[in-house]
Design an enzyme around this catalytic site. Sequence first.
Site, PDB file in Angstrom:
ATOM      1  N   TYR A 116      27.169 -10.784   7.004  1.00 54.96           N
ATOM      2  CA  TYR A 116      27.206 -10.236   8.367  1.00 54.96           C
ATOM      3  C   TYR A 116      25.763 -10.155   8.846  1.00 54.96           C
ATOM      4  O   TYR A 116      24.884 -10.863   8.333  1.00 54.96           O
ATOM      5  CB  TYR A 116      27.924  -8.867   8.259  1.00 54.96           C
ATOM      6  CG  TYR A 116      28.145  -8.133   9.540  1.00 54.96           C
ATOM      7  CD1 TYR A 116      28.941  -8.673  10.550  1.00 54.96           C
ATOM      8  CD2 TYR A 116      27.575  -6.878   9.755  1.00 54.96           C
ATOM      9  CE1 TYR A 116      29.138  -7.976  11.737  1.00 54.96           C
ATOM     10  CE2 TYR A 116      27.771  -6.190  10.929  1.00 54.96           C
ATOM     11  CZ  TYR A 116      28.555  -6.739  11.921  1.00 54.96           C
ATOM     12  OH  TYR A 116      28.750  -6.049  13.086  1.00 54.96           O
ATOM     13  N   ARG A 124      26.655 -15.702  23.716  1.00 57.56           N
ATOM     14  CA  ARG A 124      25.545 -14.764  23.454  1.00 57.56           C
ATOM     15  C   ARG A 124      25.755 -14.196  22.063  1.00 57.56           C
ATOM     16  O   ARG A 124      26.250 -13.093  21.909  1.00 57.56           O
ATOM     17  CB  ARG A 124      25.554 -13.638  24.510  1.00 57.56           C
ATOM     18  CG  ARG A 124      24.334 -12.756  24.516  1.00 57.56           C
ATOM     19  CD  ARG A 124      24.707 -11.297  24.296  1.00 57.56           C
ATOM     20  NE  ARG A 124      24.983 -11.004  22.916  1.00 57.56           N
ATOM     21  CZ  ARG A 124      25.618  -9.924  22.473  1.00 57.56           C
ATOM     22  NH1 ARG A 124      26.090  -9.034  23.307  1.00 57.56           N
ATOM     23  NH2 ARG A 124      25.820  -9.715  21.176  1.00 57.56           N
ATOM     24  N   LYS A 177      32.899 -11.076  11.307  1.00 56.59           N
ATOM     25  CA  LYS A 177      33.532  -9.812  11.716  1.00 56.59           C
ATOM     26  C   LYS A 177      34.858  -9.631  10.977  1.00 56.59           C
ATOM     27  O   LYS A 177      35.205  -8.531  10.565  1.00 56.59           O
ATOM     28  CB  LYS A 177      33.791  -9.810  13.232  1.00 56.59           C
ATOM     29  CG  LYS A 177      32.523  -9.830  14.076  1.00 56.59           C
ATOM     30  CD  LYS A 177      32.019  -8.435  14.412  1.00 56.59           C
ATOM     31  CE  LYS A 177      30.644  -8.522  15.057  1.00 56.59           C
ATOM     32  NZ  LYS A 177      30.028  -7.221  15.319  1.00 56.59           N
ATOM     33  N   GLU A 232      34.161 -10.919  21.361  1.00 63.92           N
ATOM     34  CA  GLU A 232      32.867 -10.764  20.701  1.00 63.92           C
ATOM     35  C   GLU A 232      31.826 -11.689  21.307  1.00 63.92           C
ATOM     36  O   GLU A 232      32.089 -12.881  21.482  1.00 63.92           O
ATOM     37  CB  GLU A 232      33.042 -11.114  19.209  1.00 63.92           C
ATOM     38  CG  GLU A 232      31.858 -10.766  18.348  1.00 63.92           C
ATOM     39  CD  GLU A 232      31.654  -9.263  18.203  1.00 63.92           C
ATOM     40  OE1 GLU A 232      32.627  -8.538  17.933  1.00 63.92           O
ATOM     41  OE2 GLU A 232      30.508  -8.816  18.379  1.00 63.92           O
ATOM     42  N   ASP A 233      30.691 -11.138  21.597  1.00 64.92           N
ATOM     43  CA  ASP A 233      29.500 -11.928  21.945  1.00 64.92           C
ATOM     44  C   ASP A 233      29.721 -12.927  23.075  1.00 64.92           C
ATOM     45  O   ASP A 233      29.252 -14.075  23.025  1.00 64.92           O
ATOM     46  CB  ASP A 233      28.929 -12.607  20.686  1.00 64.92           C
ATOM     47  CG  ASP A 233      28.320 -11.579  19.728  1.00 64.92           C
ATOM     48  OD1 ASP A 233      28.396 -10.374  20.023  1.00 64.92           O
ATOM     49  OD2 ASP A 233      27.769 -11.981  18.693  1.00 64.92           O
ATOM     50  N   ASP A 279      33.970  -5.728  21.551  1.00 65.83           N
ATOM     51  CA  ASP A 279      33.202  -5.079  20.500  1.00 65.83           C
ATOM     52  C   ASP A 279      31.790  -4.715  20.963  1.00 65.83           C
ATOM     53  O   ASP A 279      31.248  -3.694  20.543  1.00 65.83           O
ATOM     54  CB  ASP A 279      33.139  -6.045  19.310  1.00 65.83           C
ATOM     55  CG  ASP A 279      32.518  -5.422  18.084  1.00 65.83           C
ATOM     56  OD1 ASP A 279      32.771  -4.232  17.837  1.00 65.83           O
ATOM     57  OD2 ASP A 279      31.795  -6.125  17.368  1.00 65.83           O
ATOM     58  N   ASP A 280      31.197  -5.545  21.806  1.00 64.22           N
ATOM     59  CA  ASP A 280      29.800  -5.298  22.196  1.00 64.22           C
ATOM     60  C   ASP A 280      29.698  -4.193  23.235  1.00 64.22           C
ATOM     61  O   ASP A 280      28.740  -3.434  23.244  1.00 64.22           O
ATOM     62  CB  ASP A 280      29.187  -6.596  22.732  1.00 64.22           C
ATOM     63  CG  ASP A 280      29.268  -7.666  21.670  1.00 64.22           C
ATOM     64  OD1 ASP A 280      28.552  -7.549  20.677  1.00 64.22           O
ATOM     65  OD2 ASP A 280      30.106  -8.583  21.809  1.00 64.22           O
ATOM     66  N   ASN A 320      19.836  -7.029  17.642  1.00 64.69           N
ATOM     67  CA  ASN A 320      20.114  -7.782  16.416  1.00 64.69           C
ATOM     68  C   ASN A 320      19.697  -9.237  16.574  1.00 64.69           C
ATOM     69  O   ASN A 320      19.717  -9.740  17.685  1.00 64.69           O
ATOM     70  CB  ASN A 320      21.627  -7.748  16.123  1.00 64.69           C
ATOM     71  CG  ASN A 320      22.086  -6.363  15.764  1.00 64.69           C
ATOM     72  OD1 ASN A 320      21.414  -5.634  15.071  1.00 64.69           O
ATOM     73  ND2 ASN A 320      23.259  -5.981  16.272  1.00 64.69           N
TER      74      ASN A 320
HETATM   75  O1  LIG Z   1      27.259  -8.330  15.155  1.00 65.38           O
HETATM   76  C1  LIG Z   1      26.539  -7.309  15.070  1.00 65.38           C
HETATM   77  O2  LIG Z   1      25.805  -7.068  14.110  1.00 65.38           O
HETATM   78  C2  LIG Z   1      26.593  -6.299  16.172  1.00 65.38           C
HETATM   79  C3  LIG Z   1      27.008  -6.940  17.415  1.00 65.38           C
HETATM   80  O3  LIG Z   1      28.164  -6.961  17.781  1.00 65.38           O
HETATM   81  C4  LIG Z   1      26.002  -7.719  18.155  1.00 65.38           C
HETATM   82  O4  LIG Z   1      24.810  -7.604  17.902  1.00 65.38           O
HETATM   83  O5  LIG Z   1      26.427  -8.491  19.031  1.00 65.38           O
HETATM   84 MG   LIG Z   2      28.569  -8.647  18.959  1.00 63.50          MG
END
Ligand SMILES: O=C([O-])CC(=O)C(=O)O
Ligand SMILES: [Mg+2]
Length: 543
Positions: free
Chosen positions: A88, A142, A160, A231-232, A254-255, A401
């Site tokens: 991860y 992203r 994830k 996600e992202d 999630d973000d 991150n």
């Molecule tokens: O994935 C991760 O570590 C946390 C997160 O959702 C991101 O930074 O987009």
């Molecule tokens: Mg994310």
Amino acid sequence: MTIVLTPYWAGGVQKLKMAPQPPAKPKHGLVPTMLDESVHEQRTLAQLRSKTSNLEKYIFLSALKEQDTPMFYRLCLKYMSEFTPLIYTPTVGDACQQWSHIYRRPEGLYVSIKDKGNIRSVLQNWPRLDEARISVVTDGSRILGLGDLGVNGMGISVGKLSLYIAAAGIRPESTIPICLDLGTNTQKYLDDPLYLGLRQKRVSEKEMTEFMDEFMYEMTRTFPKLLVQFEDFSTDRAFLYLDRFRHKYPVFNDDIQGTGAVVLSGFMNAAKLSSKASGQPLNTHRILFFGAGSAGVGVGMQLTSFFTLQGLSEQEARERIWLVDSQGLVFDARGPMAEHKKVFSRKDYNGAPITDLLDILEYVKPTALVGLSTISGAFHPEVISTMAALNPRPIIFPLSNPVRLSECTFEDAVKYTDGAVLFASGSPFPEMEFGGQTLYPGQGNNMYIFPGLGLGAILARATSVTDTMVEASSLGLADSLTPEERSLGMIYPRISRIREISAFIAKEVIRTAQREGVDRSPELRSMNDDQLLAFVNSKMWNP
Ligand SMILES: O=C([O-])CC(=O)C(=O)O
Ligand SMILES: [Mg+2]
């Protein structure tokens, strides 16, 4: 496995669902005589540790996950703090950037813009239709703070879901990693002969929305028990599709929501310690957000509930928050701005734009500084020491991150506040010795939230994921610190307790879903809290 039986008492054919069986013991001679499971665990660990780069470790673990799934998750659970940075964040970021180069075997489901009009038949190719419970869906636009990685974003969905399995005991067969291939605007990938995605620029928002409407509709038809985690997605699209689908399907982002909840939780614990040192009431905290993307604004919105829980109105809560984007402090008189920033745009300032972070600190005098900017080093020593001059225990959360994009390191935060900082980062930093004491960095990463939130929503068979369910996951996490963890000044629990934490969060989420009337598991309603927690634990898969 589905087997067909013709029982003697029935005339017809009846299908029986069987639980997956453990693999048959290999015949004598087909494995070494002295292969002992617990020794093999140590052998596997030694093989992992012999790799010199984290990316090689990632590749090794990815193969292990396929070849010996229980071993992979057993090790993962036993060595959680060693494994999470490899499978991860941060290593998954390198893996995504290199995805088309390190690719070995298909994993997950790729749905492309060329499948528009025909998405159902693509989804139906998934081999485990009935078992599907959770899908992480990215469009790769992203990934972490690394920008548009196109179809290389598949790695984040895979990563994830590995955590869903490890941290919440979701069965491996129930997970579907999905990457949508809607093109990429990153020229490097378009020019790369090994790139695995479509060689075209991203499609327009209109075309993407038509695609997403069809995709989400077909997802719920094909997988009726599925929860979807977005996600992202790039900022605008993250908000757009969350708003578009959240009241229609069981889905969360999630973000926006996961990161929001994890930061709210850490902030609640940090604010208590900070207020204890300053003598200032909790409802007078002043939070400065450095970075105004989906995570920044998502976290800001979640943090308003910190203040409403302290008795402030929505409006008063929003006024405790200041936002900084690439042009400095965000305020109305500055001119037009993206829709999602408006909620925190200041109405009480109409002077000249303030762009330098030190000047902004001087003006706002925040008790908490939260970074979601992906600008490495933005919290330089002078910024950190200014926070320390303003507050006996400043709250500093560099959340970008992966590690190399973090606004500051734990070491600097400790050094320039003389050990007084209340710290959480998005990516992991090692603990450190300071003034004869061990100091623990918090990891304000949504990995503390999504496994439990997802598990709760799945077990409740929630029709949607409400704001109150997300808030419940956050409060559940904040409450799960042990007295020992509190005595060490930690603001997040140890990651090694993640299963226990996820179960507790799931229970809180189920209760909230019931109160909100979005649950579809009536049999869980009559359980008391202990029974419900035991039920959640009994549903977790053990490798
Ligand atoms: O994935 C991760 O570590 C946390 C997160 O959702 C991101 O930074 O987009
Ligand atoms: Mg994310």
